[in-house]
Write a protein that holds these residues in place. Sequence first.
Motif, short mmCIF file in Angstrom:
data_model
loop_
_atom_site.label_atom_id
_atom_site.label_comp_id
_atom_site.label_asym_id
_atom_site.label_seq_id
_atom_site.Cartn_x
_atom_site.Cartn_y
_atom_site.Cartn_z
N GLU A 156 1.84 8.48 -9.33
CA GLU A 156 1.45 7.82 -8.08
C GLU A 156 0.29 6.86 -8.33
O GLU A 156 0.26 5.74 -7.81
CB GLU A 156 1.06 8.85 -7.02
CG GLU A 156 0.70 8.23 -5.69
CD GLU A 156 0.40 9.25 -4.62
OE1 GLU A 156 -0.32 8.89 -3.67
OE2 GLU A 156 0.88 10.40 -4.70
N GLN A 157 -0.68 7.28 -9.12
CA GLN A 157 -1.82 6.42 -9.44
C GLN A 157 -1.37 5.18 -10.22
O GLN A 157 -1.84 4.07 -9.97
CB GLN A 157 -2.89 7.19 -10.22
CG GLN A 157 -4.17 6.42 -10.45
CD GLN A 157 -4.84 6.00 -9.14
OE1 GLN A 157 -4.79 6.70 -8.13
NE2 GLN A 157 -5.46 4.84 -9.15
N ARG A 172 0.12 2.81 -7.71
CA ARG A 172 -0.92 2.15 -6.92
C ARG A 172 -1.60 1.03 -7.72
O ARG A 172 -1.83 -0.06 -7.21
CB ARG A 172 -1.98 3.17 -6.47
CG ARG A 172 -1.51 4.12 -5.41
CD ARG A 172 -2.61 5.13 -5.05
NE ARG A 172 -2.13 6.20 -4.22
CZ ARG A 172 -2.01 6.13 -2.90
NH1 ARG A 172 -2.36 5.04 -2.26
NH2 ARG A 172 -1.54 7.16 -2.20
N THR A 198 0.85 -1.18 0.00
CA THR A 198 0.00 0.00 0.00
C THR A 198 0.88 1.23 0.00
O THR A 198 1.77 1.36 0.85
CB THR A 198 -0.89 0.03 1.27
OG1 THR A 198 -1.62 -1.20 1.34
CG2 THR A 198 -1.84 1.19 1.25
N VAL A 199 0.66 2.12 -0.94
CA VAL A 199 1.44 3.35 -1.02
C VAL A 199 1.07 4.23 0.17
O VAL A 199 -0.09 4.59 0.35
CB VAL A 199 1.20 4.10 -2.35
CG1 VAL A 199 1.95 5.41 -2.37
CG2 VAL A 199 1.60 3.23 -3.53
#
Length: 173
Positions: A151-152, A155, A140-141
């Motif tokens: 970032e997405q 994830r 989990t980021v």
Amino acid sequence: MSDLVVVVYPSEQKAEEIRQRLFELQKEYLIKIGDAVIATKNDKGHVKLNQLMNTTAAGAASGSLWGLLIGAVFLMPLVGVVLGAASGALGGALTDFGINDKFMKELSESLQPGSAALFVLVQEVTGDKVLEELRGSGGTVLKTSLDHSKEQALREALAAQPLNAPTPAAPSA
């Protein structure tokens, strides 16, 4: 410019597995890592940092060598080794490379006991190839300095089904 990525894994072993995979990718020139630290929290709430390099030990070794050389000049090599090791260890303990230890400990306070956070300081990356290698690795980021789209993508890659995983069979009626 470097980017910081912090990903939480359910165990220290899983975080270490991913860290080793990142080192393999670095050997393939797909990523350049400035620092990679694993932080764990024990049942008593104490945070431990598993760093790549022990600066205290490295400083003591270096100081011993220099102390031996300087001590030999003044005909007191044993005293030189002791003083050199002590001063080198002190200098090493006060040196902090890469990610700030205080920052990592503060951020790791939110961890559940038994879980681990992998802190990676990324200097350069071939994004699509590294994300493909990390696909489905879980985690989990927790925090990044990446822009929203990167970032997405991270994830989604961590949460995705691994490419080599078998697909679930359809239920028979």
